[in-house]
Design a protein around this motif. Structure first.
Motif, PDB file in Angstrom:
ATOM      1  N   MET A   1       0.802  -1.208   0.050  1.00  0.00           N
ATOM      2  CA  MET A   1      -0.072  -0.068   0.122  1.00  0.00           C
ATOM      3  C   MET A   1       0.913   1.290   0.000  1.00  0.00           C
ATOM      4  O   MET A   1       2.076   1.187   0.658  1.00  0.00           O
ATOM      5  CB  MET A   1      -0.979   0.033   1.090  1.00  0.00           C
ATOM      6  CG  MET A   1      -1.822   1.067   1.269  1.00  0.00           C
ATOM      7  SD  MET A   1      -3.251   0.843   2.464  1.00  0.00           S
ATOM      8  CE  MET A   1      -1.936   0.985   3.953  1.00  0.00           C
ATOM      9  N   LEU A   2       0.443   2.162  -0.544  1.00  0.00           N
ATOM     10  CA  LEU A   2       1.224   3.450  -0.654  1.00  0.00           C
ATOM     11  C   LEU A   2       0.168   4.479   0.207  1.00  0.00           C
ATOM     12  O   LEU A   2      -1.018   4.608  -0.133  1.00  0.00           O
ATOM     13  CB  LEU A   2       1.239   3.907  -2.174  1.00  0.00           C
ATOM     14  CG  LEU A   2       2.105   5.208  -2.273  1.00  0.00           C
ATOM     15  CD1 LEU A   2       3.231   5.160  -3.656  1.00  0.00           C
ATOM     16  CD2 LEU A   2       1.458   6.532  -2.343  1.00  0.00           C
ATOM     17  N   VAL A   3       0.812   5.408   0.988  1.00  0.00           N
ATOM     18  CA  VAL A   3       0.320   6.529   1.706  1.00  0.00           C
ATOM     19  C   VAL A   3       1.001   7.985   1.540  1.00  0.00           C
ATOM     20  O   VAL A   3       2.257   8.070   1.808  1.00  0.00           O
ATOM     21  CB  VAL A   3       0.405   6.080   3.328  1.00  0.00           C
ATOM     22  CG1 VAL A   3      -0.488   7.236   4.183  1.00  0.00           C
ATOM     23  CG2 VAL A   3      -0.447   4.620   3.611  1.00  0.00           C
ATOM     24  N   TYR A   4       0.011   8.638   0.961  1.00  0.00           N
ATOM     25  CA  TYR A   4       0.659  10.205   0.551  1.00  0.00           C
ATOM     26  C   TYR A   4       0.244  11.039   1.587  1.00  0.00           C
ATOM     27  O   TYR A   4      -0.917  10.861   1.990  1.00  0.00           O
ATOM     28  CB  TYR A   4       0.406  10.459  -0.767  1.00  0.00           C
ATOM     29  CG  TYR A   4       0.524  12.057  -0.948  1.00  0.00           C
ATOM     30  CD1 TYR A   4       1.535  12.239  -1.726  1.00  0.00           C
ATOM     31  CD2 TYR A   4      -0.335  12.841  -0.636  1.00  0.00           C
ATOM     32  CE1 TYR A   4       1.915  13.649  -2.086  1.00  0.00           C
ATOM     33  CE2 TYR A   4      -0.178  14.166  -1.045  1.00  0.00           C
ATOM     34  CZ  TYR A   4       0.998  14.546  -1.571  1.00  0.00           C
ATOM     35  OH  TYR A   4       1.101  15.852  -1.921  1.00  0.00           O
ATOM     36  N   GLU A   5       1.021  11.993   2.072  1.00  0.00           N
ATOM     37  CA  GLU A   5       0.575  13.016   2.978  1.00  0.00           C
ATOM     38  C   GLU A   5       1.303  14.267   2.468  1.00  0.00           C
ATOM     39  O   GLU A   5       2.516  14.278   2.224  1.00  0.00           O
ATOM     40  CB  GLU A   5       1.263  12.706   4.505  1.00  0.00           C
ATOM     41  CG  GLU A   5       0.905  13.869   5.245  1.00  0.00           C
ATOM     42  CD  GLU A   5       1.689  13.828   6.602  1.00  0.00           C
ATOM     43  OE1 GLU A   5       1.844  14.906   7.475  1.00  0.00           O
ATOM     44  OE2 GLU A   5       2.462  12.950   6.649  1.00  0.00           O
ATOM     45  N   GLY A   6       0.453  15.174   2.023  1.00  0.00           N
ATOM     46  CA  GLY A   6       1.034  16.516   1.597  1.00  0.00           C
ATOM     47  C   GLY A   6      -0.139  17.587   0.843  1.00  0.00           C
ATOM     48  O   GLY A   6      -1.367  17.180   1.452  1.00  0.00           O
ATOM     49  N   LEU A   7       0.397  18.273   0.209  1.00  0.00           N
ATOM     50  CA  LEU A   7      -0.533  19.404  -0.277  1.00  0.00           C
ATOM     51  C   LEU A   7      -1.483  18.880  -1.317  1.00  0.00           C
ATOM     52  O   LEU A   7      -2.444  19.678  -1.769  1.00  0.00           O
ATOM     53  CB  LEU A   7       0.388  20.736  -0.713  1.00  0.00           C
ATOM     54  CG  LEU A   7       1.286  21.101   0.186  1.00  0.00           C
ATOM     55  CD1 LEU A   7       2.013  22.164  -0.479  1.00  0.00           C
ATOM     56  CD2 LEU A   7       0.438  21.939   1.307  1.00  0.00           C
ATOM     57  N   HIS A   8      -0.985  18.019  -2.098  1.00  0.00           N
ATOM     58  CA  HIS A   8      -1.906  17.775  -3.646  1.00  0.00           C
ATOM     59  C   HIS A   8      -2.445  16.450  -3.649  1.00  0.00           C
ATOM     60  O   HIS A   8      -2.444  15.940  -4.850  1.00  0.00           O
ATOM     61  CB  HIS A   8      -0.909  18.043  -4.835  1.00  0.00           C
ATOM     62  CG  HIS A   8      -0.436  19.619  -4.594  1.00  0.00           C
ATOM     63  ND1 HIS A   8       0.826  19.963  -4.070  1.00  0.00           N
ATOM     64  CD2 HIS A   8      -1.053  20.616  -4.972  1.00  0.00           C
ATOM     65  CE1 HIS A   8       1.013  21.218  -4.112  1.00  0.00           C
ATOM     66  NE2 HIS A   8      -0.216  21.720  -4.696  1.00  0.00           N
ATOM     67  N   GLY A   9      -2.805  15.653  -2.422  1.00  0.00           N
ATOM     68  CA  GLY A   9      -3.111  14.464  -2.761  1.00  0.00           C
ATOM     69  C   GLY A   9      -4.424  14.108  -3.358  1.00  0.00           C
ATOM     70  O   GLY A   9      -4.876  13.049  -3.801  1.00  0.00           O
ATOM     71  N   GLY A  10      -5.331  15.187  -3.495  1.00  0.00           N
ATOM     72  CA  GLY A  10      -6.417  15.091  -4.184  1.00  0.00           C
ATOM     73  C   GLY A  10      -6.679  16.230  -5.364  1.00  0.00           C
ATOM     74  O   GLY A  10      -7.601  16.613  -5.745  1.00  0.00           O
ATOM     75  N   ALA A  11      -5.395  16.387  -5.939  1.00  0.00           N
ATOM     76  CA  ALA A  11      -5.505  17.727  -6.950  1.00  0.00           C
ATOM     77  C   ALA A  11      -5.902  17.365  -8.158  1.00  0.00           C
ATOM     78  O   ALA A  11      -5.849  16.232  -8.623  1.00  0.00           O
ATOM     79  CB  ALA A  11      -4.008  18.290  -6.991  1.00  0.00           C
TER      80      ALA A  11
END
Length: 289
Positions: A127-137
């Motif tokens: 699984m990949l987990v992203y945390e930041g400004l543009h995860g739903g851009a």
């Protein structure tokens, strides 16, 4: 959306509190014995700290507007979308780390404000987990949200967000109030254009509201405690049975709308575990079927 290898994205502005969700997901993955790749949004900035500082001055002088990490020009958004697409299909991809401070520099062997080299995601990562400004851009022809299986937003009311950013940047990064205030002002157009719209796309949104006076966030010295806050949890597709279970699980909670639950701030970590654990387990089961 992926299926073979699930992608979870935690999106929020600088100082929003996305780290709280990150920690909960780390705990869930450990309890499930799942190997996950954790990707920082900062690692997909286009420029290192010194390059960005020079560009800020140049843009203001020649372009008539600011450049900020909230906008597309300062980020590798095509590369981020390509990572999501590749990982969702094959569980592979290349990631790097942004070195924020001296402590991280001693770990990664680089200078603060720079990037480590790119490296392959470890084999066996599920699984990949992203945390930041543009995860739903969704910007022009880039649609990062399309590749995400579970999109989580963290967006405290803006005065609290600013207080949290001021507190973090002063205490952890040694910046002055004036410097952080200038950053907030410079980023505001990109915040409105590129960050805020993502919260209409999230599957789950966590919004913290302080119960103390935050009228002048630039004069506040302390972040309001969880006990001094309420949290609104908004579900894009609400489930009446789940909402009722959550209502019964937490004292002083209430359903404010058919898609929104209000809880005490101190109950947030527990609520996150309760809400996210079954969703993560389902993503993993579906990926194996």
């Amino acid at each position: 959306m992926s299926r073979n290898f699930p992608i979870i994205s935690i999106t929020g502005a600088s100082g929003a509190g996305t780290t709280t969700v990150h920690k909960v997901i780390v705990d869930i993955c450990q309890s499930l014995g799942v190997r996950a790749a954790f990707v920082e949004g900062d690692s997909f900035h286009r420029y290192d700290r010194s390059e960005m500082a020079a560009l800020i001055k140049e843009w203001e002088r020649t372009a008539g507007r600011a450049i900020s990490h909230f906008g597309p020009e300062a980020n590798l958004l095509s590369e981020l979308e390509a990572l999501f697409q590749r990982f969702g299909k094959s569980g592979s991809g290349r990631i790097r780390h942004y070195i924020h401070n001296e402590g991280e520099a001693s770990i990664h062997g680089g200078q603060p404000g720079t990037f480590t080299g790119w490296k392959d995601i470890e084999a066996g990562t599920k699984m990949l987990v992203y945390e930041g400004l543009h995860g739903g851009a969704k910007i022009d022809d880039i649609d990062i949200a399309h590749h995400v299986d579970l999109l989580i937003g963290v967006t405290p009311i803006v005065n609290l967000e600013w207080i949290q950013k001021l507190h973090r940047d002063q205490n952890e990064r040694g910046r002055s109030v004036e410097d952080v205030t200038d950053t907030i002002l410079r980023r505001m157009p990109d915040y409105i254009k590129y960050i805020v719209p993502q919260f209409s796309q999230t599957d789950i949104n966590f919004q913290r509201i302080p119960l103390v006076d935050t009228s002048n966030p630039f004069a506040e010295r302390d972040i309001p405690d969880p006990e001094e806050s309420l949290v609104i949890i908004r579900f894009r597709i609400p489930d009446a049975f789940e909402m009722r279970q959550l209502l019964d699980s937490f004292e002083f909670s209430r359903i404010s709308r058919s898609d929104s639950l209000v809880i005490r701030g101190e109950d947030l970590p527990s609520a996150m575990r309760t809400i996210l654990s079954p969703r993560i387990e389902k993503l993993l089961r579906d990926s194996e079927s």
